[in-house]
Design a protein around this motif. Structure first.
Motif, PDB file in Angstrom:
ATOM      1  N   UNK A 146      -0.286  -3.057   4.147  1.00 47.59           N
ATOM      2  CA  UNK A 146       0.021  -4.277   3.291  1.00 47.59           C
ATOM      3  C   UNK A 146      -0.135  -4.060   1.839  1.00 47.59           C
ATOM      4  N   UNK A 147       0.835  -4.615   1.126  1.00 46.72           N
ATOM      5  CA  UNK A 147       0.825  -4.667  -0.403  1.00 46.72           C
ATOM      6  C   UNK A 147       0.466  -5.962  -0.878  1.00 46.72           C
ATOM      7  N   UNK A 148      -0.537  -5.982  -1.893  1.00 49.20           N
ATOM      8  CA  UNK A 148      -0.785  -7.371  -2.361  1.00 49.20           C
ATOM      9  C   UNK A 148      -0.122  -7.526  -3.335  1.00 49.20           C
TER      10      UNK A 148
ATOM     11  N   UNK B 239       0.079  -5.267  -6.337  1.00 51.99           N
ATOM     12  CA  UNK B 239       0.715  -3.645  -6.181  1.00 51.99           C
ATOM     13  C   UNK B 239      -0.058  -2.903  -5.284  1.00 51.99           C
ATOM     14  N   UNK B 240      -1.320  -3.262  -5.094  1.00 50.49           N
ATOM     15  CA  UNK B 240      -2.145  -2.139  -4.286  1.00 50.49           C
ATOM     16  C   UNK B 240      -1.778  -2.287  -2.663  1.00 50.49           C
ATOM     17  N   UNK B 241      -1.929  -1.015  -2.141  1.00 54.17           N
ATOM     18  CA  UNK B 241      -1.674  -0.925  -0.826  1.00 54.17           C
ATOM     19  C   UNK B 241      -2.811  -0.686   0.123  1.00 54.17           C
ATOM     20  N   UNK B 242      -2.844  -1.279   1.162  1.00 57.81           N
ATOM     21  CA  UNK B 242      -4.235  -1.349   2.111  1.00 57.81           C
ATOM     22  C   UNK B 242      -3.527  -1.202   3.626  1.00 57.81           C
ATOM     23  N   UNK B 243      -4.170  -0.274   4.187  1.00 60.56           N
ATOM     24  CA  UNK B 243      -3.687   0.128   5.603  1.00 60.56           C
ATOM     25  C   UNK B 243      -4.402  -0.636   6.580  1.00 60.56           C
ATOM     26  N   UNK B 244      -4.009  -0.890   7.742  1.00 57.54           N
ATOM     27  CA  UNK B 244      -4.749  -1.681   8.829  1.00 57.54           C
ATOM     28  C   UNK B 244      -5.070  -0.430   9.731  1.00 57.54           C
ATOM     29  N   UNK B 245      -6.467  -0.342   9.698  1.00 55.35           N
ATOM     30  CA  UNK B 245      -7.117   0.866  10.522  1.00 55.35           C
ATOM     31  C   UNK B 245      -7.608   0.513  11.818  1.00 55.35           C
TER      32      UNK B 245
END
Length: 185
Positions: free
Chosen positions: A153-155, A158-164
């Protein structure tokens, strides 16, 4: 449900979602006020104690009652480790009463109205040419993409976060645990 209640509910859901998917069936029996074996988002979050930052933020934002409502909601729930990645002092500042509005905006940026499973999300990503736009309860957009077999997911910043951990079932929606905190515009 009015928009403000929905916003509040989603933010709380996000917080609660990240807190402890392992204890779901046990919690419903302990509290005894749900016929279903699956607790709601808030009960799920509170039950494990492993996502204390999210739970504290949901309480500080006053979103507990909303996130206990029928929903359904999809919550992208950051772990304590995800919150620890924020600059020093950020969480302590956000949970102060004078910052309740900003905290609520951040929490509701982690929630989407409706139940969106990982399979639904992957289908939407593919249908949208590789990048699916999700409108959050906060009214802002998140962009979901695939990176290998992971949903990323990109907010707005511009930060990216993974679904763990995907598809943590609750009685009022679904939680997708994330390794980062989304920051709205």
């Amino acid at each position: 449900m009015n928009p403000k209640t929905t916003l509040t509910a989603l933010a709380a859901a996000a917080l609660a979602a990240a807190t402890g998917f392992a204890a779901l069936p046990a919690l419903a029996h302990q509290h005894g006020h749900h016929a279903a074996a699956t607790p709601n988002i808030v009960e799920t979050a509170v039950s494990t104690g492993v996502h204390t930052t999210l739970v504290a933020a949901v309480k500080a934002a006053g979103l507990v009652d909303t996130l206990s409502s029928p929903g359904p909601f999809t919550v992208f729930a950051p772990t304590d480790t995800a919150f620890a990645k924020l600059p020093a002092g950020t969480v302590a500042t956000l949970v102060k009463p004078e910052n309740k509005g900003l905290l609520t905006t951040i929490l509701t940026y982690h929630a989407v109205v409706g139940k969106v499973t990982s399979a639904d999300l992957v289908a939407l990503i593919k249908k949208s040419g590789g990048a699916a736009k999700l409108t959050t309860v906060a009214g802002q957009t998140l962009t979901a993409r695939l990176s290998g077999d992971k949903i990323v997911i990109t907010d707005a910043k511009g930060g990216t976060t993974a679904v763990t951990t995907a598809d943590v079932a609750t009685s009022n929606g679904v939680i997708h645990v994330t390794d980062g905190v989304f920051l709205p515009a």
